[in-house]
Design a protein around this motif. Structure first.
Motif, PDB file in Angstrom:
ATOM      1  N   LEU A  69      23.919  17.235  -1.195  1.00  0.00           N
ATOM      2  CA  LEU A  69      25.069  16.497  -0.664  1.00  0.00           C
ATOM      3  C   LEU A  69      26.329  17.363  -0.717  1.00  0.00           C
ATOM      4  O   LEU A  69      26.457  18.242  -1.569  1.00  0.00           O
ATOM      5  CB  LEU A  69      25.247  15.216  -1.465  1.00  0.00           C
ATOM      6  N   ASP A  70      27.278  17.078   0.170  1.00  0.00           N
ATOM      7  CA  ASP A  70      28.543  17.817   0.246  1.00  0.00           C
ATOM      8  C   ASP A  70      28.315  19.321   0.381  1.00  0.00           C
ATOM      9  O   ASP A  70      29.038  20.136  -0.183  1.00  0.00           O
ATOM     10  CB  ASP A  70      29.439  17.496  -0.952  1.00  0.00           C
ATOM     11  N   TYR A  71      27.318  19.681   1.159  1.00  0.00           N
ATOM     12  CA  TYR A  71      26.864  21.056   1.365  1.00  0.00           C
ATOM     13  C   TYR A  71      27.903  21.864   2.128  1.00  0.00           C
ATOM     14  O   TYR A  71      28.358  21.472   3.195  1.00  0.00           O
ATOM     15  CB  TYR A  71      25.555  20.969   2.157  1.00  0.00           C
ATOM     16  N   ARG A  72      28.270  23.020   1.554  1.00  0.00           N
ATOM     17  CA  ARG A  72      29.176  23.967   2.212  1.00  0.00           C
ATOM     18  C   ARG A  72      28.625  25.368   1.981  1.00  0.00           C
ATOM     19  O   ARG A  72      28.307  25.722   0.845  1.00  0.00           O
ATOM     20  CB  ARG A  72      30.587  23.848   1.656  1.00  0.00           C
ATOM     21  N   LEU A  73      28.578  26.168   3.040  1.00  0.00           N
ATOM     22  CA  LEU A  73      27.887  27.455   3.037  1.00  0.00           C
ATOM     23  C   LEU A  73      28.765  28.563   3.590  1.00  0.00           C
ATOM     24  O   LEU A  73      29.513  28.347   4.545  1.00  0.00           O
ATOM     25  CB  LEU A  73      26.634  27.323   3.926  1.00  0.00           C
ATOM     26  N   ILE A  74      28.645  29.743   2.983  1.00  0.00           N
ATOM     27  CA  ILE A  74      29.247  30.957   3.542  1.00  0.00           C
ATOM     28  C   ILE A  74      28.152  32.015   3.623  1.00  0.00           C
ATOM     29  O   ILE A  74      27.428  32.253   2.650  1.00  0.00           O
ATOM     30  CB  ILE A  74      30.411  31.491   2.673  1.00  0.00           C
ATOM     31  N   GLU A 131      32.108  20.686 -11.515  1.00  0.00           N
ATOM     32  CA  GLU A 131      32.858  20.405 -10.289  1.00  0.00           C
ATOM     33  C   GLU A 131      34.151  21.215 -10.247  1.00  0.00           C
ATOM     34  O   GLU A 131      34.567  21.690  -9.192  1.00  0.00           O
ATOM     35  CB  GLU A 131      33.154  18.908 -10.168  1.00  0.00           C
ATOM     36  N   SER A 132      34.774  21.436 -11.391  1.00  0.00           N
ATOM     37  CA  SER A 132      36.021  22.205 -11.463  1.00  0.00           C
ATOM     38  C   SER A 132      35.827  23.680 -11.114  1.00  0.00           C
ATOM     39  O   SER A 132      36.796  24.381 -10.838  1.00  0.00           O
ATOM     40  CB  SER A 132      36.628  22.087 -12.860  1.00  0.00           C
ATOM     41  N   GLU A 133      34.586  24.164 -11.109  1.00  0.00           N
ATOM     42  CA  GLU A 133      34.293  25.566 -10.780  1.00  0.00           C
ATOM     43  C   GLU A 133      34.034  25.790  -9.288  1.00  0.00           C
ATOM     44  O   GLU A 133      33.848  26.931  -8.854  1.00  0.00           O
ATOM     45  CB  GLU A 133      33.070  26.053 -11.562  1.00  0.00           C
ATOM     46  N   ARG A 134      34.021  24.715  -8.520  1.00  0.00           N
ATOM     47  CA  ARG A 134      33.766  24.849  -7.088  1.00  0.00           C
ATOM     48  C   ARG A 134      34.818  25.745  -6.428  1.00  0.00           C
ATOM     49  O   ARG A 134      35.980  25.724  -6.799  1.00  0.00           O
ATOM     50  CB  ARG A 134      33.796  23.473  -6.414  1.00  0.00           C
ATOM     51  N   LEU A 135      34.369  26.500  -5.424  1.00  0.00           N
ATOM     52  CA  LEU A 135      35.258  27.386  -4.684  1.00  0.00           C
ATOM     53  C   LEU A 135      35.346  27.026  -3.201  1.00  0.00           C
ATOM     54  O   LEU A 135      36.228  27.519  -2.502  1.00  0.00           O
ATOM     55  CB  LEU A 135      34.770  28.837  -4.801  1.00  0.00           C
ATOM     56  N   PHE A 136      34.446  26.183  -2.729  1.00  0.00           N
ATOM     57  CA  PHE A 136      34.367  25.841  -1.309  1.00  0.00           C
ATOM     58  C   PHE A 136      34.921  24.422  -1.133  1.00  0.00           C
ATOM     59  O   PHE A 136      34.217  23.453  -1.362  1.00  0.00           O
ATOM     60  CB  PHE A 136      32.927  25.895  -0.809  1.00  0.00           C
ATOM     61  N   HIS A 137      36.187  24.329  -0.712  1.00  0.00           N
ATOM     62  CA  HIS A 137      36.862  23.025  -0.670  1.00  0.00           C
ATOM     63  C   HIS A 137      37.272  22.576   0.724  1.00  0.00           C
ATOM     64  O   HIS A 137      38.030  21.622   0.855  1.00  0.00           O
ATOM     65  CB  HIS A 137      38.110  23.057  -1.562  1.00  0.00           C
ATOM     66  N   TRP A 138      36.812  23.228   1.772  1.00  0.00           N
ATOM     67  CA  TRP A 138      37.213  22.801   3.110  1.00  0.00           C
ATOM     68  C   TRP A 138      36.541  21.475   3.456  1.00  0.00           C
ATOM     69  O   TRP A 138      35.530  21.113   2.861  1.00  0.00           O
ATOM     70  CB  TRP A 138      36.911  23.885   4.140  1.00  0.00           C
ATOM     71  N   PRO A 139      37.090  20.731   4.420  1.00  0.00           N
ATOM     72  CA  PRO A 139      36.436  19.490   4.853  1.00  0.00           C
ATOM     73  C   PRO A 139      35.022  19.791   5.345  1.00  0.00           C
ATOM     74  O   PRO A 139      34.758  20.877   5.876  1.00  0.00           O
ATOM     75  CB  PRO A 139      37.314  18.996   6.006  1.00  0.00           C
ATOM     76  N   LEU A 140      34.107  18.851   5.181  1.00  0.00           N
ATOM     77  CA  LEU A 140      32.734  19.062   5.620  1.00  0.00           C
ATOM     78  C   LEU A 140      32.710  19.529   7.073  1.00  0.00           C
ATOM     79  O   LEU A 140      33.476  19.049   7.899  1.00  0.00           O
ATOM     80  CB  LEU A 140      31.908  17.791   5.460  1.00  0.00           C
ATOM     81  N   GLY A 141      31.843  20.465   7.366  1.00  0.00           N
ATOM     82  CA  GLY A 141      31.741  21.040   8.701  1.00  0.00           C
ATOM     83  C   GLY A 141      32.032  22.526   8.650  1.00  0.00           C
ATOM     84  O   GLY A 141      31.869  23.178   7.617  1.00  0.00           O
ATOM     85  N   ARG A 142      32.483  23.048   9.767  1.00  0.00           N
ATOM     86  CA  ARG A 142      32.717  24.496   9.920  1.00  0.00           C
ATOM     87  C   ARG A 142      33.741  25.003   8.913  1.00  0.00           C
ATOM     88  O   ARG A 142      34.776  24.377   8.697  1.00  0.00           O
ATOM     89  CB  ARG A 142      33.198  24.777  11.340  1.00  0.00           C
ATOM     90  N   ARG A 143      33.450  26.153   8.317  1.00  0.00           N
ATOM     91  CA  ARG A 143      34.409  26.800   7.414  1.00  0.00           C
ATOM     92  C   ARG A 143      35.596  27.280   8.239  1.00  0.00           C
ATOM     93  O   ARG A 143      35.427  27.977   9.244  1.00  0.00           O
ATOM     94  CB  ARG A 143      33.748  27.984   6.703  1.00  0.00           C
TER      95      ARG A 143
END
Length: 155
Positions: A69-74, A131-143
């Motif tokens: 869930l809340d998947y974000r990829l680079i 959760e505080s260590e997350r680095l990918f905070h853009w809205p879901l979808g395209r970076r």
């Protein structure tokens, strides 16, 4: 036969374009859309899973994104030659219990003359994170274009 630009043989510009297009597609989390970049007879190794054919890819991705869930990829280009591209990638997601993960991986891709991927070999390692260590905070979808890539983030 359908064609997905850019097609091999790749040069630096087209290899980078192919990688970003793959990242954008995967960030859509749309299994049908993503499956269309693979040849109907594509062959995958994803971790310990072996997936054969576009329909199996679609089914695999449906299962994947129902759990991640809340998947974000680079993705980032690592190397390329002819009809092959190697990438490294990192994605962040959480499970349905709220546990966050950062997954680090490498992929080797091979394309046919129509720009469809015929082979994908992925090795992936999962790292539990707070959760505080997350680095990918853009809205879901395209970076967003102005969001740092893996090298800029030190990943």
């Amino acid at each position: 036969m359908e064609t997905r630009q850019p097609v091999p043989p790749f040069v630096l510009e087209t290899a980078i374009q192919k990688v970003r297009m793959a990242e954008d597609a995967w960030n859509s989390r749309d299994p049908e859309k993503v499956s269309l970049v693979y040849a109907p007879t594509t062959h995958w190794r994803n971790r310990a899973d072996f997936v054969d054919g576009r329909d199996a890819v679609r089914d695999f991705l449906q299962r994947k994104w129902s759990r991640e869930l809340d998947y974000r990829l680079i993705k980032e280009l690592w190397a390329f030659t002819g009809n092959r591209i190697a990438v490294r990638f990192v994605y962040e997601c959480r499970d349905d219990s709220g546990n966050w993960y950062r997954s680090h991986g490498n992929e080797n891709w091979e394309f046919n003359e129509h720009g469809l991927m015929i082979k994908r070999h992925a090795s992936i390692n999962d790292q539990p994170i707070a959760e505080s260590e997350r680095l990918f905070h853009w809205p879901l979808g395209r970076r967003p274009d102005n969001h740092p890539g893996l090298s800029e983030l030190g990943l």
